[in-house]
Each structure stands twice: as C-alpha cells, then as structure tokens.
Design a protein around this motif. Structure first.
Motif, PDB file in Angstrom:
ATOM      1  N   UNK A 116      13.792 -20.083   5.685  1.00 51.13           N
ATOM      2  CA  UNK A 116      13.355 -19.935   4.129  1.00 51.13           C
ATOM      3  C   UNK A 116      11.981 -19.417   3.865  1.00 51.13           C
ATOM      4  N   UNK A 117      11.096 -20.028   4.978  1.00 51.77           N
ATOM      5  CA  UNK A 117       9.688 -19.396   4.767  1.00 51.77           C
ATOM      6  C   UNK A 117       9.696 -17.926   4.728  1.00 51.77           C
ATOM      7  N   UNK A 118      10.352 -17.645   6.309  1.00 52.79           N
ATOM      8  CA  UNK A 118      10.391 -16.328   6.562  1.00 52.79           C
ATOM      9  C   UNK A 118      10.857 -15.215   5.429  1.00 52.79           C
ATOM     10  N   UNK A 119      12.103 -15.657   4.977  1.00 54.15           N
ATOM     11  CA  UNK A 119      12.777 -14.928   3.988  1.00 54.15           C
ATOM     12  C   UNK A 119      11.743 -14.636   2.792  1.00 54.15           C
ATOM     13  N   UNK A 136      14.949  -4.414   3.601  1.00 61.62           N
ATOM     14  CA  UNK A 136      14.530  -3.006   3.207  1.00 61.62           C
ATOM     15  C   UNK A 136      14.834  -3.092   1.704  1.00 61.62           C
ATOM     16  N   UNK A 137      14.023  -1.982   1.140  1.00 59.75           N
ATOM     17  CA  UNK A 137      14.492  -1.669  -0.271  1.00 59.75           C
ATOM     18  C   UNK A 137      14.465  -0.251  -0.400  1.00 59.75           C
ATOM     19  N   UNK A 138      15.302   0.202  -1.360  1.00 60.80           N
ATOM     20  CA  UNK A 138      15.166   1.770  -1.589  1.00 60.80           C
ATOM     21  C   UNK A 138      15.199   2.012  -3.063  1.00 60.80           C
ATOM     22  N   UNK A 139      14.212   2.640  -3.840  1.00 61.32           N
ATOM     23  CA  UNK A 139      14.215   3.048  -5.164  1.00 61.32           C
ATOM     24  C   UNK A 139      14.967   4.521  -5.244  1.00 61.32           C
ATOM     25  N   UNK A 197      21.644 -11.070   1.865  1.00 60.01           N
ATOM     26  CA  UNK A 197      22.155 -10.717   0.613  1.00 60.01           C
ATOM     27  C   UNK A 197      21.655  -9.153   0.300  1.00 60.01           C
ATOM     28  N   UNK A 198      22.361  -8.540  -0.615  1.00 53.35           N
ATOM     29  CA  UNK A 198      22.241  -7.268  -0.921  1.00 53.35           C
ATOM     30  C   UNK A 198      22.646  -7.179  -2.391  1.00 53.35           C
ATOM     31  N   UNK A 249      18.034  -5.124   0.494  1.00 52.56           N
ATOM     32  CA  UNK A 249      18.958  -5.839   1.469  1.00 52.56           C
ATOM     33  C   UNK A 249      18.309  -6.518   2.244  1.00 52.56           C
ATOM     34  N   UNK A 250      18.663  -7.824   2.768  1.00 55.66           N
ATOM     35  CA  UNK A 250      17.912  -8.251   3.874  1.00 55.66           C
ATOM     36  C   UNK A 250      19.154  -9.154   4.444  1.00 55.66           C
TER      37      UNK A 250
END
Ligand SMILES: *[C@@H]1O[C@H](CO)[C@@H](O)[C@H](O)[C@H]1NC(C)=O
Length: 275
Positions: free
Chosen positions: A43-46, A79-82, A112-113, A122-123
């Motif tokens: 949880x901490x790392x997330x 990652x994320x993508x705009x 989750x995504x 997404x992670x």
C-alpha cells in the motif's frame, strides 16, 4: 423563489455535465484479483507510485515508474498516458481524476486500470511496461446509419499512414483519432493501430461512430459528430457549436441573475408595504 432554485439546480447540473464531457468522461476501468492489506508495504509503495504519476503529469504527457522493493511482492509498476492534444494542466487534472477513480473502483487490489476520455492510468505488481498486447478491452459501435463507408475508410487509412503516438484526421463529416501508449516502440504502436483500425472496419461496418480500445492503443471515429463525446473538442464546426453553447450558458446565467434580482426587489417592496 422555489422556481428560481429549481432553475439554478438545473443550470448547475447542465454545466457540470458539459464539463465532464470533455476529458474526464469515464470509458472503462478494471482491477486485478490479488488484493493487499492496508498499512502493508505494498500500500505504501502503491501510494508513492500514484503520487509520482500525478506529479509527472504536470510536465509530460507520458511516463512510467517502478517502485523497487527487496520483496518481489512489494514491487509496483505504473504508467499513465494523456491524449496527445491535452495541455499539461489538463493532463495533470485528468491523471489525478483517473487515479482517484481507480482508488474508488479498486480499493484494495494490487492492480488497476482506468481509461478516461483524456487519459489512461495503469498500475500492477506484475510487469506490463513495454509489453505489446493487442487484446481488445472495449469495443463500441454507434447505430448503423447505412453510410457509405468509403469516406470513413479513407480517414482511417490516413490515420494508419500518419506518424506519431497521437494522430487525428478528418474529411467532411468524418473525424478520427488514434492514441498509443508511450511504452510501445514506434513499430509496436503502428502494429497496434493497424489492428485497432482493422477491427473498427470489420466490427462497425456502417456505424456513425466506433471506439476500439486495445490494451496498448485505441482508434476512434465519428461521423457528423453524432453521439460521440470526444468529437466535441475537434474540428471547426464543433468549435462553432461550442461557441454557441458558451453564449447560451452566458444568457442563462444573465437570466438567472435577473430572476434573483427581481425576487430581491420584490422582497424589498413587500417589506415596505408591510410597514
Ligand atoms: C520508463 O521510464 C524510464 C525513465 O524515464 C525510461 O528510460 C524508459 O524507457 C521507460 N520505459 C518504458 C517501457 O517506457
């Protein structure tokens, strides 16, 4: 006075709706099955990963992060993508909404995504960065309007032929858009786009819009701006309708202020009569 309130309520809902249409419209979301317990290292790392994603979105439209840990169960990839046409402030606010949405729908799962209209987040505990994946996640076809698809197909071909991770194209009533996730190589992006467009053609033969979301890219088109959300922010005629919309909102606001003012005047007059 009751009438005025009803009117104002309607008015604010209308505005909220029109704003949420732009970049924050929810398209899909999903969670892994594996969960983590609260106050665990995961949880901490997330949380630290999600914070990095949101911060990074203020200055770049794609980024990836890995939170390393000695125990492989505690490693988090994300990652994320705009969407390529978003300004940095819009990208940052979209990613932050996507992250909080992911927290709502996946409160304690490791992965989750979330795909919103303007961005993707997404992670996971499992490594997916840089991995090509052509699984279809979401397909939507508009109603069949018996439209001759040759013009649409020309626009889709144009999208295949133009370079870059974000591509827009259009001709006449048809508008199209493509977006790859930045962890793909250019060749992988091209491969993904070809697949998305091939499927749009075969699965939405004469539809007035089509959305094909594949794991690592998507392709969308609409004809005549129809029922389609994203087309509202593209093209000349849509800009015109946005202007008209802004004028209508302005007029509505003026009328609302006038009604409040009149109600106020009436109260003052009634107050005087009461004396
Ligand atoms: C992830 O980010 C690092 C550092 O910004 C970059 O060097 C790397 O190419 C990225 N990897 C992928 C798969 O995008």
């Amino acid at each position: 006075m009751v009438k005025t309130k009803t009117f104002l309520l309607f008015f604010s809902i209308f505005i909220l709706h029109s704003l949420s249409f732009s970049t924050d419209t929810f398209i899909y979301g999903g969670c892994t099955q594996q969960t983590f317990t609260s106050t665990s290292p995961y949880e901490f790392n997330l949380n630290s990963l999600l914070t990095s994603l949101v911060n990074s979105a203020t200055y770049t439209s794609y980024n990836n992060f890995t939170i390393v840990a000695s125990n492989p169960n505690d490693v988090v990839y994300g990652l994320y993508q705009c969407r390529g046409d978003l300004s940095m402030p819009d990208c940052a606010s979209c990613v932050s909404r996507a992250v909080s949405r992911a927290g709502d729908i996946c409160p304690a799962t490791r992965g989750g995504v979330v795909q919103l209209d303007g961005c993707y987040v997404k992670y996971d505990n499992v490594k997916f960065l840089g991995v090509e994946d052509k699984t279809v996640v979401l397909k939507k076809c508009g109603s069949s309007i018996g439209y001759d698809p040759s013009n649409r197909d020309a626009v889709l071909d144009g999208l295949v032929g133009s370079g870059g991770y974000f591509r827009v194209g259009g001709s006449g009533q048809v508008k199209g858009m493509v977006q790859c996730i930045g962890d793909l190589s250019f060749l992988e992006c091209q491969d993904c786009v070809l697949e998305a467009i091939r499927r749009l053609r075969s699965d939405c033969p004469a539809a007035d819009y089509g959305d094909m979301f594949i794991e690592k890219c998507y392709a969308r088109y609409s004809i005549g701006g129809g029922a389609h959300a994203y087309s509202k922010s593209h093209g000349k005629s849509d800009n015109d309708s946005e202007k008209t919309f802004a004028i209508i909102i302005g007029l509505l606001a003026a009328v609302a202020i006038l009604i409040i003012f009149l109600a106020f005047l009436r109260r003052i007059c009634e107050g005087h009569q009461g004396k």
